[in-house]
Design an enzyme around this catalytic site. Structure first.
Site, PDB file in Angstrom:
ATOM      1  CG  ASP A  43      28.653 -20.993 -29.930  1.00 45.83           C
ATOM      2  OD1 ASP A  43      29.569 -20.639 -28.547  1.00 45.83           O
ATOM      3  OD2 ASP A  43      27.374 -20.062 -29.646  1.00 45.83           O
ATOM      4  CG  HIS A  65      29.875 -17.276 -28.976  1.00 43.93           C
ATOM      5  ND1 HIS A  65      28.500 -18.005 -28.828  1.00 43.93           N
ATOM      6  CD2 HIS A  65      29.771 -15.977 -27.743  1.00 43.93           C
ATOM      7  CE1 HIS A  65      27.920 -17.231 -28.313  1.00 43.93           C
ATOM      8  NE2 HIS A  65      28.035 -16.106 -27.600  1.00 43.93           N
ATOM      9  CB  SER A  87      27.114 -13.679 -27.080  1.00 34.19           C
ATOM     10  OG  SER A  87      26.659 -14.122 -26.192  1.00 34.19           O
ATOM     11  CD  GLN A  88      24.809 -10.152 -21.768  1.00 36.92           C
ATOM     12  OE1 GLN A  88      25.155 -10.294 -20.115  1.00 36.92           O
ATOM     13  NE2 GLN A  88      25.102  -8.167 -22.133  1.00 36.92           N
ATOM     14  CE1 TYR A 106      28.079 -12.218 -18.234  1.00 41.44           C
ATOM     15  CE2 TYR A 106      30.131 -12.318 -18.886  1.00 41.44           C
ATOM     16  CZ  TYR A 106      29.422 -12.350 -17.975  1.00 41.44           C
ATOM     17  OH  TYR A 106      29.034 -12.690 -16.464  1.00 41.44           O
TER      18      TYR A 106
END
Length: 322
Positions: free
Chosen positions: A273, A303, A187-188, A92
């Site tokens: 996370d 994360h 992640s994203q 992201y």
């Protein structure tokens, strides 16, 4: 932050309460059909990087609605035969960066295709180069609520479509072997790889790290960390629109794409996370349809997850598939 989510034994059986829309498949079939009405027009321009072991190409292809999307294709120098191809999606706020970055996968002897994420690339890293020319209704700053008034308008409809087209673009190059296509990201990027894993039926492997965009009903009330928090802050102002927002998000939940996953998968989760809580990751992992699936758990990480340790694990894991 110490452990805040479900205990590990409960994570291993956790299922999302996200409700799949009845027209989920029809929505995505129509979306991709409309995208394919535009010529892919994938172009690969050589870049002079000064590197001697890797060749880099500046890529442009037609994504959602024919919009131009950028990327990099990196190939081992001297490659003459079609190679397994790793298609990577970005976290992201990040962009594709500079051509000499991110050399791991080309260094393993594979082709490496990195998709720029439309409208992003200004929060970290070395930048992006893809605009998002679509306007939207009022939204909270960030990307999570852009067009959230309806699935047809939502930002991630464009991104997921771009990602499917990125796989098609990567496969169109003569030095890539379409039959050995891997998608991955963190992640994203992990959430996008889940979507692609559900929309592209013939991938050889999928590797989502600490994936975002999963189990929206739980994520949006469990963590107050961005980017999920963007949704709550939007609803804090736009009172009474929760049902509308939940409906839109249900078309983009990684859990529903995971239920259509047809390739072996390697997930990762980090138990501390707060950005992508472990229960949301396990919701997608537990829904993943292909029986050949593994999840690496990093007990004391936030994360960042497994970081370089998990990169090494992915390299080892992919030897069995490409």
């Amino acid at each position: 932050m110490a452990l805040f989510d479900l205990p590990l034994d409960e994570l291993r059986t956790h299922r999302s309460e996200s409700t799949e829309p009845e027209d989920f498949e029809a929505f995505w079939d129509k979306t991709l059909e409309e995208a394919r009405e535009h010529e892919l027009d994938a172009r690969f321009e050589p870049v002079d990087t000064g590197l001697s072991t890797v060749r880099v190409y500046d890529v442009t292809f037609a994504g959602f609605d024919g919009h131009p999307v950028k990327g990099w294709l990196r190939l081992p120098a001297g490659a003459t035969d079609p190679l397994p191809v790793v298609v990577e999606f970005i976290g992201y706020g990040g962009g594709r960066g500079l051509p000499h970055e991110n050399l791991l996968w080309a260094s393993t002897g594979r082709a490496h295709f990195v998709m720029d994420t439309r409208g992003q690339g200004s929060a970290w890293g070395a930048g992006g180069g893809t605009a998002d020319p679509v306007g939207a209704a009022p939204a909270y700053p960030g990307f999570m609520t852009r067009g959230i008034d309806a699935p047809e308008n939502y930002y991630y409809r464009r991104v997921y479509t771009d990602a499917v087209r990125a796989v098609e673009a990567a496969r169109s190059h003569p030095l890539t072997d379409a039959a050995r296509t891997v998608v991955l990201g963190a992640s994203q990027g992990g959430g996008i790889s889940l979507a692609v894993g559900g929309l592209v039926p013939d991938l050889i492997a999928v590797a989502p790290d600490v994936p975002f965009l999963c189990d929206f009903p739980r994520a949006t009330v469990l963590t107050d960390r961005h980017p999920y928090r963007e949704i709550g802050l939007f609803l804090k102002t736009h009172r009474g629109r929760s049902a509308e927002v939940r409906r839109t998000l249900s078309y983009f939940d990684g859990v529903h794409f995971a239920a259509r996953g047809r390739a072996p998968a390697l997930f990762s989760a980090a138990l501390e996370d707060q950005t992508c809580p472990p229960s949301t990751v396990f919701a997608a992992f537990n829904a993943w349809a292909h029986e050949d699936k593994t999840i690496e758990v990093y007990d004391f990480n936030d994360h960042e997850g497994g970081g370089p340790f998990h990169e090494a694990e992915k390299v080892r894991w992919l030897r069995s598939y490409t």
